[in-house]
Enzyme design. Sequence first.
Site, PDB file in Angstrom:
ATOM      1  N   GLY A  69       0.881  -1.354  -0.032  1.00 21.52           N
ATOM      2  CA  GLY A  69      -0.008  -0.048   0.002  1.00 21.52           C
ATOM      3  C   GLY A  69       0.811   1.367  -0.089  1.00 21.52           C
ATOM      4  N   SER A  70       0.310   2.166   0.796  1.00 24.80           N
ATOM      5  CA  SER A  70       1.021   3.507   0.768  1.00 24.80           C
ATOM      6  C   SER A  70       2.483   3.649   1.173  1.00 24.80           C
ATOM      7  CB  SER A  70      -0.017   4.613   1.144  1.00 24.80           C
ATOM      8  OG  SER A  70      -0.988   4.757   0.119  1.00 24.80           O
ATOM      9  N   THR A  71       2.575   2.531   2.137  1.00 22.40           N
ATOM     10  CA  THR A  71       4.053   2.730   2.640  1.00 22.40           C
ATOM     11  C   THR A  71       5.008   2.775   1.486  1.00 22.40           C
ATOM     12  OG1 THR A  71       4.165   0.330   2.900  1.00 22.40           O
ATOM     13  CG2 THR A  71       3.422   1.598   4.880  1.00 22.40           C
TER      14      THR A  71
ATOM     15  N   LYS B 241       5.289   4.340  -0.915  1.00 20.22           N
ATOM     16  CA  LYS B 241       5.269   5.781  -1.542  1.00 20.22           C
ATOM     17  C   LYS B 241       6.571   6.181  -1.234  1.00 20.22           C
ATOM     18  CE  LYS B 241       0.418   6.854  -2.008  1.00 20.22           C
ATOM     19  NZ  LYS B 241      -0.780   7.274  -1.285  1.00 20.22           N
TER      20      LYS B 241
END
Length: 483
Positions: A217-219, A221
């Site tokens: 997920g957004s980790t 990013k």
Amino acid sequence: MNAPIRRLSTFVALLFATLLVSTTIIQVFLAKGLNAREDNRRTLLSTYARERGQILVGDTPIAVSTPVSGEFKFLRTYPAGPMYADLTGYYSFYGAAGGLESTENALLSGSSDKLFYRRVSDLFTGRKAKGANLVLTINAKAQEAAYDALGDQRGAAVALNPKTGEILAMVSKPSYDPNALASHDLAALDTAYKALNGDPARPLVNRAIAGNLYPPGSTFKVVTAAAALSSGRFQPDSVLPGPANLDLPQTTVGLPNSGGRACGADDKVSLTDALRISCNTAFGWLGMELGGDALRQQAAKFGFGDQLAVPMRVTASSVPAELNKPQEAQSAVGQYDVRVTPLQMAMVAAGIANKGVVMKPYLVQSVLASDLTTIESGEPSTLSEAISPDVAAELTTMMTSVVASGTGTAAQMDGITVAGKTGTAQHAPGAAPHAWFISFAPAENPTVAVAVVVEEGGTAGNEASGGRTAAPVAKAIMEAVLR
């Protein structure tokens, strides 16, 4: 000699030759296989003849062999039970399995070549032979905090010392009681194993380093941001498109933001704010601008694709090859087929914390003989330089804004600056998302880096988010280390 005696002599000689050949075949060529047979009780019982070495956290044993009466000379016990099960594994009548009991079996059993001279010495001195002891890098308070904070939720947590690579905590939930699998009651042992092996929650799998890997997920990013800053084309204040929904080429399906809102005025947002509020559309656009090769190369510098052993084997994390434009956008936000272990995401956080240098993670601090003399010691070693110190400093500032005023405020600690990144990872249609948080602290001089994943939102279910569900677990672990 008459003919009947000659024929009898030849027959007897043939019998002796046959016996010699068959004995040689059994003792030389078949011995290993016969010893390895699961029904060879004599071989199995012989493994209990020597006291097995202890596994220790500090001065506290978490695996120890206790003398008992009967044909089994020792009983393997695990005083802390499920809390350390994924680290210790278990030692049963059928052999060593899982964790350190398996990977370091030669040392623990005393059969390792590293103990050859000690075995020779034992023969001359009459000293009772024992296996070697393993002292772990684990911080007992951090391990307990991780175990308690995850509670009954499925998931995993890993904490590292970013400067050395020492594993300070590693917990996988659900866990199991290794004492049940070390029992001398073979019927009870078989029943316990069948129950655990058949459990759909897979308690025997160490989710921190193996099993079915997770979308980050957004980790992820922070990896995309690292690639952008390292390219020289972007700065923390670079302005990116941040609409409510990003149109993707080659498909009618767009990439939306959580909540369905734009990330800033006029659909624009800075790179720093995009990370702070976890803007999908800005990072999706960034992924297409950078391209799949840049994402893969940056991830590889953090350890993706490496075959690691800590000493348990770690399943390699991956970014898929041959990405088209929509897949580049999805991968940049940690979706599509990006797959990671919690250990890998702890390494990403630790690499940023350590000025861009990723240290090789390790679990065994030292190997001690039965008289407590040191046989070998674990030493810090560099795995890679993932980013420059300047880029690491920029990312640290950006990640502190996530905790100070963004999606990760639940990880704030009084008097300590925390850097972090939340993640909420979609993984199956209709299923609640996985909740993620990665972090390190103190941001100015980090001594602990953490990654936490809670499967399918844990107790929060569909209402879960990385900030709400995983960040408090990470905070508890960091506090245990720092306070």
